[in-house]
Design a protein around this motif. Structure first.
Motif, PDB file in Angstrom:
ATOM      1  N   VAL A 125       0.805  -1.227   0.000  1.00  0.00           N
ATOM      2  CA  VAL A 125       0.000   0.000   0.000  1.00  0.00           C
ATOM      3  C   VAL A 125       0.840   1.280   0.000  1.00  0.00           C
ATOM      4  O   VAL A 125       0.289   2.374   0.023  1.00  0.00           O
ATOM      5  N   GLN A 126       2.175   1.170  -0.032  1.00  0.00           N
ATOM      6  CA  GLN A 126       3.010   2.373  -0.092  1.00  0.00           C
ATOM      7  C   GLN A 126       2.646   3.196  -1.314  1.00  0.00           C
ATOM      8  O   GLN A 126       2.530   2.655  -2.412  1.00  0.00           O
ATOM      9  N   SER A 127       2.421   4.475  -1.125  1.00  0.00           N
ATOM     10  CA  SER A 127       2.073   5.429  -2.183  1.00  0.00           C
ATOM     11  C   SER A 127       0.695   5.196  -2.785  1.00  0.00           C
ATOM     12  O   SER A 127       0.347   5.829  -3.785  1.00  0.00           O
ATOM     13  N   ALA A 128      -0.088   4.308  -2.198  1.00  0.00           N
ATOM     14  CA  ALA A 128      -1.425   4.041  -2.729  1.00  0.00           C
ATOM     15  C   ALA A 128      -2.350   5.224  -2.469  1.00  0.00           C
ATOM     16  O   ALA A 128      -2.217   5.922  -1.458  1.00  0.00           O
ATOM     17  N   PRO A 129      -3.292   5.449  -3.364  1.00  0.00           N
ATOM     18  CA  PRO A 129      -4.303   6.472  -3.084  1.00  0.00           C
ATOM     19  C   PRO A 129      -5.201   6.017  -1.943  1.00  0.00           C
ATOM     20  O   PRO A 129      -5.379   4.823  -1.722  1.00  0.00           O
ATOM     21  N   VAL A 130      -5.759   7.004  -1.227  1.00  0.00           N
ATOM     22  CA  VAL A 130      -6.702   6.728  -0.154  1.00  0.00           C
ATOM     23  C   VAL A 130      -8.022   7.380  -0.539  1.00  0.00           C
ATOM     24  O   VAL A 130      -8.056   8.554  -0.927  1.00  0.00           O
ATOM     25  N   LEU A 131      -9.096   6.607  -0.439  1.00  0.00           N
ATOM     26  CA  LEU A 131     -10.425   7.069  -0.822  1.00  0.00           C
ATOM     27  C   LEU A 131     -11.323   7.166   0.397  1.00  0.00           C
ATOM     28  O   LEU A 131     -11.134   6.440   1.377  1.00  0.00           O
ATOM     29  N   ASP A 132     -12.330   8.051   0.320  1.00  0.00           N
ATOM     30  CA  ASP A 132     -13.320   8.125   1.396  1.00  0.00           C
ATOM     31  C   ASP A 132     -14.352   7.015   1.172  1.00  0.00           C
ATOM     32  O   ASP A 132     -14.284   6.280   0.179  1.00  0.00           O
ATOM     33  N   PRO A 133     -15.325   6.857   2.086  1.00  0.00           N
ATOM     34  CA  PRO A 133     -16.299   5.770   1.925  1.00  0.00           C
ATOM     35  C   PRO A 133     -17.102   5.823   0.620  1.00  0.00           C
ATOM     36  O   PRO A 133     -17.606   4.796   0.157  1.00  0.00           O
ATOM     37  N   GLN A 134     -17.212   7.008   0.012  1.00  0.00           N
ATOM     38  CA  GLN A 134     -17.931   7.135  -1.256  1.00  0.00           C
ATOM     39  C   GLN A 134     -17.025   6.921  -2.468  1.00  0.00           C
ATOM     40  O   GLN A 134     -17.460   7.046  -3.605  1.00  0.00           O
ATOM     41  N   GLY A 135     -15.742   6.637  -2.235  1.00  0.00           N
ATOM     42  CA  GLY A 135     -14.816   6.372  -3.328  1.00  0.00           C
ATOM     43  C   GLY A 135     -14.112   7.593  -3.880  1.00  0.00           C
ATOM     44  O   GLY A 135     -13.418   7.506  -4.889  1.00  0.00           O
ATOM     45  N   GLN A 136     -14.262   8.739  -3.206  1.00  0.00           N
ATOM     46  CA  GLN A 136     -13.596   9.964  -3.654  1.00  0.00           C
ATOM     47  C   GLN A 136     -12.183  10.024  -3.070  1.00  0.00           C
ATOM     48  O   GLN A 136     -11.970   9.675  -1.908  1.00  0.00           O
ATOM     49  N   PRO A 137     -11.195  10.486  -3.851  1.00  0.00           N
ATOM     50  CA  PRO A 137      -9.823  10.562  -3.346  1.00  0.00           C
ATOM     51  C   PRO A 137      -9.701  11.583  -2.216  1.00  0.00           C
ATOM     52  O   PRO A 137     -10.242  12.684  -2.309  1.00  0.00           O
TER      53      PRO A 137
END
Length: 110
Positions: free
Chosen positions: A14-26
């Motif tokens: 998961v290094q450098s992976a994007p993180v999304l909110d529960p609705q899938g928004q970055p």
């Protein structure tokens, strides 16, 4: 959606992976993964990229994240507005995780 709950066996996954909110928004990008003695993720340090984040960093407990294999992204169970609120100077020393460890001027624990 194929997801798996953390802890993950390989934090490099998961290094450098994007993180999304529960609705899938970055909402951010992984900048560090803190692991326990067993090598599994305990906390993920996320540089917030949402509007108004101003360089804020959040430490999110691994149990508040899941890995979406299709998107190669972590999905947080914390909303972007909550992250922004705490990172912008909300309750000091704790956030959702209850961890009082100082993590710098713009870090908040979740």
């Amino acid at each position: 959606v194929q997801t798996c709950a953390l802890p993950i066996s390989d934090p490099q996954q998961v290094q450098s992976a994007p993180v999304l909110d529960p609705q899938g928004q970055p909402i951010g990008k992984v900048v560090d993964v803190r692991t326990g003695a067993n090598g599994k993720a305990l906390q993920v340090k996320v540089a917030l990229t949402t509007h108004g984040a101003n360089g804020a960093v959040a430490l999110i407990r691994a149990d508040r994240l899941r890995f979406d294999r299709q998107k190669s992204a972590l999905v947080a169970d914390v909303s972007a507005p909550l992250l922004r609120q705490f990172s912008a100077g909300g309750p000091s020393g704790g956030g959702v995780s209850g961890n009082n460890e100082p993590n710098g001027p713009h870090a908040t624990n979740y």
